[in-house]
Design a protein around this motif. Structure first.
Motif, PDB file in Angstrom:
ATOM      1  N   ILE A   1     -46.963 -29.345  16.604  1.00  0.00           N
ATOM      2  CA  ILE A   1     -46.488 -28.603  17.630  1.00  0.00           C
ATOM      3  C   ILE A   1     -45.169 -27.717  17.416  1.00  0.00           C
ATOM      4  CG2 ILE A   1     -45.702 -28.224  20.179  1.00  0.00           C
ATOM      5  CD1 ILE A   1     -47.722 -30.737  20.542  1.00  0.00           C
ATOM      6  N   GLN A   2     -44.279 -28.522  16.709  1.00  0.00           N
ATOM      7  CA  GLN A   2     -42.893 -27.923  16.381  1.00  0.00           C
ATOM      8  C   GLN A   2     -43.155 -26.630  15.320  1.00  0.00           C
ATOM      9  OE1 GLN A   2     -41.282 -31.889  15.495  1.00  0.00           O
ATOM     10  NE2 GLN A   2     -39.352 -30.929  16.650  1.00  0.00           N
ATOM     11  N   ARG A   3     -44.222 -27.503  14.300  1.00  0.00           N
ATOM     12  CA  ARG A   3     -44.425 -26.201  13.283  1.00  0.00           C
ATOM     13  C   ARG A   3     -45.112 -24.732  13.899  1.00  0.00           C
ATOM     14  NH1 ARG A   3     -46.631 -30.048   8.716  1.00  0.00           N
ATOM     15  NH2 ARG A   3     -44.888 -30.535   7.465  1.00  0.00           N
ATOM     16  N   HIS A   4     -45.804 -25.240  14.730  1.00  0.00           N
ATOM     17  CA  HIS A   4     -46.688 -24.111  15.643  1.00  0.00           C
ATOM     18  C   HIS A   4     -45.470 -23.208  16.277  1.00  0.00           C
ATOM     19  CE1 HIS A   4     -49.802 -21.865  17.377  1.00  0.00           C
ATOM     20  NE2 HIS A   4     -49.482 -22.049  18.533  1.00  0.00           N
ATOM     21  N   VAL A   5     -44.532 -23.880  16.953  1.00  0.00           N
ATOM     22  CA  VAL A   5     -43.622 -23.226  17.724  1.00  0.00           C
ATOM     23  C   VAL A   5     -42.691 -22.256  16.769  1.00  0.00           C
ATOM     24  CG1 VAL A   5     -41.490 -23.429  19.080  1.00  0.00           C
ATOM     25  CG2 VAL A   5     -43.622 -24.724  19.649  1.00  0.00           C
ATOM     26  N   VAL A   6     -42.335 -22.842  15.602  1.00  0.00           N
ATOM     27  CA  VAL A   6     -41.238 -22.198  14.790  1.00  0.00           C
ATOM     28  C   VAL A   6     -42.040 -21.119  14.215  1.00  0.00           C
ATOM     29  CG1 VAL A   6     -40.285 -22.460  12.487  1.00  0.00           C
ATOM     30  CG2 VAL A   6     -39.968 -24.402  14.197  1.00  0.00           C
TER      31      VAL A   6
END
Length: 415
Positions: free
Chosen positions: A252-257
């Motif tokens: 999820i964090q990678r997708h947000v970034v």
């Protein structure tokens, strides 16, 4: 046949006594929690008394271990090792003198008084008579002066039909309400200082707390998970049984970034955590979430940001530390036994992919729009499906805290 002298621990409660018709439910829960906390120790009957609970203790059971266990039970105002003696003045004087002499060895005092109370109203001496005759015996044996207004030590007598309870040392309890009387809450548990204290404070209000820890493994090491487990084990001493979830956040964090402006990253991480915790709360039957946020402590905790993030959850979010400053939180963490674990090195998921200039006054509609653009529902479902669930239980078989805690990984609900 002469009545034998018996040893007990007297437990008194405070706030529970203010309850009305539902007070018996609070008393039953407190009694059950006390029995759970004393698991593995040799004790006799645990029975309800007016305004408290009386626990019979065999002579071979160490008083120090009893005190350590009772110190972790919410709902107790104070507890005291007591002796039950026959309703005979000579027996009262003898035991009172023995207790006050021992008290003076362990905790020196320069003044004392006797405080007697008669539950057995037909006993021939009044409370004032008992204060005088027992006090005179103590003064003769110790040489310590009497001070009725501000004594260093007090010898308590409670005259009952079955004998007289005598005690001189009272140990403060945790206060609050017994765990389990106030439903469940799901706490977002980091490996840091604040969230364990927040969870503890809600336990103190009678809430059974389920823990959820978000991690970014393998981008970060497992230190945060290891620390969170150790924190949950410490907190389990206060509620006897805990559930701990590990939920991966990295994808999820990678997708947000990759797809959102940098200044919004941390707030979007927080909204994702709340959405996931919200679903776990639904599974666990918990009507509220719990966080360790405090106004202004970090950029994501401004009033505007708290408002913008909070709407991601469908249930209320309790923030027991909202007005605490850091020094107050640290002091409480040291007091409850979580601080030394919380300061161990670890990599926090919220410190991964952090922008240089985060938003401090986010608007809810802005974050809603960014969420819609992310289309992250499949990633939320994937993270939830990869959660790990641990059962942590206080065994009480040994005095050492870690030896007395059992941890078992179990199949998650719906998993």
């Amino acid at each position: 046949m002469a009545q034998r002298e018996r040893l007990f621990f007297l437990v008194r409660y405070g706030e529970i006594g203010t309850k009305g018709e539902n007070r018996p439910a609070f008393e039953r829960r407190l009694r059950r929690n006390i029995e759970g906390a004393l698991k593995g120790l040799r004790i006799g009957e645990v029975r309800k008394e007016a305004g408290g609970i009386l626990i019979e203790v065999p002579p071979e059971t160490p008083a120090e271990r009893m005190q350590e266990r009772l110190r972790h039970v919410f709902g107790i105002q104070f507890f005291a090792p007591v002796r039950l003696v026959p309703n005979e003045v000579e027996a009262m004087q003898r035991v009172a003198v023995e207790m006050m002499l021992r008290h003076r060895e362990e905790e020196p005092y320069e003044s004392f008084r006797v405080t007697a109370r008669r539950v057995h109203k037909q006993f021939p001496l009044t409370s004032q008579d008992l204060n005088r005759v027992v006090g005179a015996a103590i003064q003769q044996a110790t040489g310590v002066r009497v001070d009725l207004e501000n004594p260093d030590a007090v010898c308590y007598l409670e005259v009952r039909w079955d004998g007289t309870l005598i005690y001189s040392r009272r140990f403060p309890g945790q206060g609050g309400l017994p765990v389990g009387i106030s439903e469940r809450g799901v706490a977002l548990l980091s490996a840091g200082i604040d969230s364990p204290v927040a969870a503890w404070r809600m336990m103190r209000r009678g809430m059974e707390v389920v823990f959820v820890h978000f991690h970014s493994y393998p981008q970060t090491n497992r230190a945060s998970q290891e620390n969170a487990l150790e924190l949950a084990k410490v907190l389990t001493r206060y509620q006897l049984f805990s559930i701990l979830y590990f939920v991966p956040l990295l994808e999820i964090q990678r997708h947000v970034v990759a797809n959102a402006p940098p200044h919004s990253w941390v707030l979007l991480y927080r909204r994702a955590m709340l959405r996931l915790a919200d679903r776990i709360a639904e599974m666990e039957g918990a009507p509220v979430l719990i966080t360790g946020e405090s106004v202004g402590q970090v950029a994501s905790q401004t009033p505007s940001n708290l408002r913008a993030v909070s709407e991601a959850a469908s249930r209320p979010i309790l923030r027991p530390l909202i007005s605490f400053d850091k020094a107050e939180i640290v002091a409480q963490a040291k007091e409850i036994g979580t601080y030394d674990i919380s300061i161990q090195p670890y990599e926090d998921c919220c410190s991964l992919f952090v922008p240089r200039h985060p938003l401090t006054r986010a608007e809810p509609e802005t974050l809603r729009r960014l969420e819609a653009e992310l289309q992250w529902e499949p990633l939320l479902e994937k993270a939830l499906g990869e959660r790990e669930r641990y059962v942590i239980e206080f065994q009480g078989t040994k005095g050492n805290m870690e030896e007395g805690i059992a941890v078992e990984r179990v199949q998650p609900w719906g998993g």
